[in-house]
Design an enzyme around this catalytic site. Structure first.
Site, mmCIF file in Angstrom:
data_model
loop_
_atom_site.group_PDB
_atom_site.id
_atom_site.type_symbol
_atom_site.label_atom_id
_atom_site.label_comp_id
_atom_site.label_asym_id
_atom_site.label_seq_id
_atom_site.Cartn_x
_atom_site.Cartn_y
_atom_site.Cartn_z
ATOM 1 N N LYS A 1 -6.444 -4.824 3.662
ATOM 2 C CA LYS A 1 -7.267 -3.667 3.302
ATOM 3 C C LYS A 1 -8.231 -4.009 2.167
ATOM 4 C CE LYS A 1 -6.394 0.964 1.382
ATOM 5 N NZ LYS A 1 -5.371 2.021 1.308
ATOM 6 N N ASP B 1 0.837 -1.201 0.000
ATOM 7 C CA ASP B 1 0.000 0.000 0.000
ATOM 8 C C ASP B 1 0.877 1.259 0.000
ATOM 9 O OD1 ASP B 1 -2.176 1.664 0.161
ATOM 10 O OD2 ASP B 1 -2.982 0.808 1.994
ATOM 11 N N ASP B 2 0.873 1.989 -1.109
ATOM 12 C CA ASP B 2 1.621 3.247 -1.248
ATOM 13 C C ASP B 2 3.131 3.038 -1.363
ATOM 14 O OD1 ASP B 2 -0.803 4.521 -1.074
ATOM 15 O OD2 ASP B 2 -0.431 5.522 0.830
ATOM 16 N N LYS C 1 1.445 9.770 -5.976
ATOM 17 C CA LYS C 1 0.064 9.304 -5.810
ATOM 18 C C LYS C 1 -0.940 10.446 -5.927
ATOM 19 C CE LYS C 1 -2.839 7.355 -2.117
ATOM 20 N NZ LYS C 1 -2.814 6.818 -0.728
ATOM 21 N N HIS D 1 1.704 2.333 4.067
ATOM 22 C CA HIS D 1 0.738 3.441 4.120
ATOM 23 C C HIS D 1 0.830 4.168 5.472
ATOM 24 C CE1 HIS D 1 -3.237 5.374 4.235
ATOM 25 N NE2 HIS D 1 -3.424 5.047 2.961
ATOM 26 N N CYS E 1 -5.738 4.206 -4.150
ATOM 27 C CA CYS E 1 -5.860 2.847 -3.581
ATOM 28 C C CYS E 1 -7.111 2.109 -4.038
ATOM 29 C CB CYS E 1 -5.869 2.921 -2.055
ATOM 30 S SG CYS E 1 -4.475 3.793 -1.315
ATOM 31 N N ASP F 1 -0.020 -0.576 -5.162
ATOM 32 C CA ASP F 1 -1.343 -0.186 -5.656
ATOM 33 C C ASP F 1 -1.375 1.186 -6.312
ATOM 34 O OD1 ASP F 1 -0.956 1.248 -3.301
ATOM 35 O OD2 ASP F 1 -2.943 0.826 -2.485
ATOM 36 N N ASN F 2 -0.385 2.013 -6.081
ATOM 37 C CA ASN F 2 -0.291 3.337 -6.708
ATOM 38 C C ASN F 2 1.087 3.902 -6.411
ATOM 39 O OD1 ASN F 2 -2.672 3.917 -4.239
ATOM 40 N ND2 ASN F 2 -0.571 4.627 -3.935
ATOM 41 N N ARG G 1 -7.766 -1.140 -6.648
ATOM 42 C CA ARG G 1 -8.372 -2.384 -6.197
ATOM 43 C C ARG G 1 -9.599 -2.756 -7.032
ATOM 44 N NH1 ARG G 1 -5.211 -0.768 -2.412
ATOM 45 N NH2 ARG G 1 -4.523 -2.134 -0.722
ATOM 46 N N HIS H 1 -11.386 -1.738 1.221
ATOM 47 C CA HIS H 1 -11.547 -0.413 0.615
ATOM 48 C C HIS H 1 -12.484 -0.387 -0.585
ATOM 49 C CE1 HIS H 1 -9.230 3.659 -0.024
ATOM 50 N NE2 HIS H 1 -10.397 3.807 0.570
#
Length: 553
Positions: free
Chosen positions: A139, A44-45, A390, A230, A82, A336-337, A86, A141
């Site tokens: 996560k 994540d991130d 991001k 994250h 994010c 994810d990004n 997904r 989301h």
């Protein structure tokens, strides 16, 4: 004499029977080989330039070994947020078609439902129907209502946080819509275990789920949806102490160092240049010694989180080896990004809740009562050599690391430089699992997949899966881009206006520094036409000027 003949006859008969039995036994087909398992690991991130195998300076030995055993992809593109990513990689479709037109918004407008729509087939749902066990931890989301949780989208077992961000040690909320973070196991609300750390605990859960059906002959699809690295930047001291002092020269130095190490690793061209920094980034030399000290600690914490993440990925891999499933598991690792630049500790609408439970004091940094983000300054270093981070549809917001290893990978330790996107993952999973994507699902027509399987690349049959004029588009709250071959138009201004699209040729300008729309007006008009076609096809509803405000992460 008769008795002797009878004995000989019986002996011969028994021999023939035994021979027949042996022949029959040898001719029996072997039991069918189990279909490959699929392990999707999402950080994540995570920034593009973090991993050792990509040229980063953070210690990631397990992911580096995975890269040696598989293929690194240098031009893999996720979405810039994010939930948007997904929605896309768990559907194989555009975020509007999948229902996530704007992250964090739930509306009655088609394309902006704020959860997975019935216009797509969720990846776990189809794989489960094809005979796979389906597990996830981390996560989600993609909708917090009961009807939108992972159990309703095909996951057999899951432990999740439904929101986009959470404290890594407890349930103290970090987002206004969730002042107390909630957690769910198999669709039922459950307490966060006291003393647990997110990355460690999610790994424990996924290992537990995978081992729960060990030996039943069915393959599994497991989604490790980590919330690391994250914000808030929190991790045990033993992980970040090893990086103490490493970043004392600042983020500008790290950004410059990383572009050179990325070149050395073969991830970017030798002629790649550094893009200019985002206006929000302050010069390192303009900071006081106290602020520099705090900034360096931010990056130490971030590196510690990535270090811990890599250790847990190693635990996952080792667990597969222990139960004899490693050789039959395709492992996909991605971010994810792009690197995250938000700092909600100081942002209106977020700071009120965050500051009630957390502090940003230097002495507490990294602990469970601390809320620290590394901001645009370190995100720029993480995005080296790309523009921004991001939240933007620039390369810095979308070009992320991807590593694939396991069944179907013919060559190891190589780098593929072709243009790929997260839409290509679902078709890859389906081809690997021999699952047919339907036209009708749950009695409703669904949209076709928009990507292509990566198996021809993994198997060494092709260098790329998309034709030269393949068009890929993305829009989220006015951040928009269209890619066609090496040409790209992108909007970075708000509110969205058609005239604000910029034109770049990425084969010559990876950093997106030379806007060519005046020099190539015909190409610019061609790309605008592609935008209009894409926007109509997926159902883009252009946002109001304030629509970006309050987007969570």
């Amino acid at each position: 004499m008769k008795r002797q003949c009878l004995s000989l006859f019986c002996s011969a008969t028994n021999s023939l029977a035994l021979l027949s039995l042996l022949i029959f036994s040898c001719s029996k087909p072997n039991p069918p080989k189990k279909a490959p398992n699929i392990l999707l690991i999402v950080a994540d991130d995570l920034a593009y330039a973090d991993l050792g195998s990509f040229g980063g300076d953070i210690e990631t030995p397990n992911l580096d070994q995975l890269a040696k055993d598989g293929i690194r992809f240098s031009r893999f593109h996720a979405a810039p947020y994010c939930a948007v990513s997904r929605a896309m990689f768990l559907s194989g479709n555009d975020n509007h078609i999948a229902g996530m037109g704007i992250q964090g918004r739930v509306t009655s407008v088609q394309g902006y439902e704020g959860h997975l729509s019935d216009r797509i087939v969720p990846v776990p749902d189809l794989l489960r129907s094809a005979g796979y066990h389906t597990y996830m931890a981390g996560k989600w989301h993609l909708g917090s209502k009961p009807e939108n949780n992972p159990q309703e989208k095909g996951f057999e077992k899951s432990f999740i946080t439904p929101e986009g961000g959470a404290n890594h040690y407890n349930n103290m909320g970090v987002l206004p819509q969730a002042p107390i973070s909630k957690y769910f196991e198999h669709g039922k609300e459950i307490s966060w275990p006291e003393g647990a750390y997110s990355t460690d605990f999610y790994t424990d859960k996924l290992i537990e789920y995978i081992q729960s059906n060990q030996g039943d002959g069915k393959p599994f699809f497991a989604f490790a949806a980590y919330t690391s690295p994250h914000w808030p930047l929190q991790v045990d001291e033993k992980y970040w102490r090893k990086y103490e002092g490493r970043y004392d020269e600042g983020y500008e130095k790290l950004k410059a160092d990383r572009i050179e190490s990325l070149k050395e690793a073969g991830m970017i061209p030798e002629d790649a240049i550094l893009p200019t920094s985002h206006p929000r980034v302050k010069a390192w030399d303009s900071l006081s010694p106290e602020k520099q000290k705090k900034e360096a600690r931010k990056m130490e914490l971030y590196a510690g989180m990535v270090d811990n993440l890599d250790e847990n990925i190693g635990r996952l891999i080792n667990s597969l080896k222990e139960i004899g499933e490693y050789e039959n598991t395709m492992i996909i690792f991605m971010a994810d990004n792009g690197a995250a630049a938000e700092d909600f500790y100081y942002r209106d609408g977020f700071k009120e809740l965050i500051q009630e439970y957390h502090t940003d004091a230097y002495e507490e940094m990294g602990k469970e009562n601390s809320f620290i983000s590394y901001g645009p300054q370190w995100a720029e270093a993480g995005s080296s050599p790309f523009r921004y981070f991001k939240g933007f549809a620039t390369e810095g917001g979308m070009n992320v690391p991807l590593i694939i290893a396991g069944p179907g990978v013919a060559k190891s330790g190589i780098i593929n430089h072709s243009f790929l996107t997260l839409l290509d993952l679902a078709p890859t999973f389906y081809e690997l699992a021999k699952a047919t994507y339907p036209e009708i699902w749950n009695g409703k027509a669904v949209k076709p997949l928009r990507g292509a399987s990566l198996l021809p690349i993994l198997g060494g049959e092709k260098e790329k899966i998309h034709e030269e004029n393949y068009v890929f588009g993305l829009e989220h709250a006015g951040d928009a881009m269209i890619r066609k071959g090496e040409w790209k138009i992108v909007n970075v201004k708000s509110p969205f206006e058609l005239k604000n699209f910029e034109l770049y040729n990425l084969s010559e300008d990876l950093a997106e520094q030379k806007d060519l729309k005046e020099a190539y007006p015909e190409k610019y008009q061609e790309m605008l036409q592609e935008w209009e076609k894409f926007a109509e096809e997926v159902g883009v509803v252009l946002p109001s000027p304030k629509s970006r405000e309050g987007i969570e992460d």
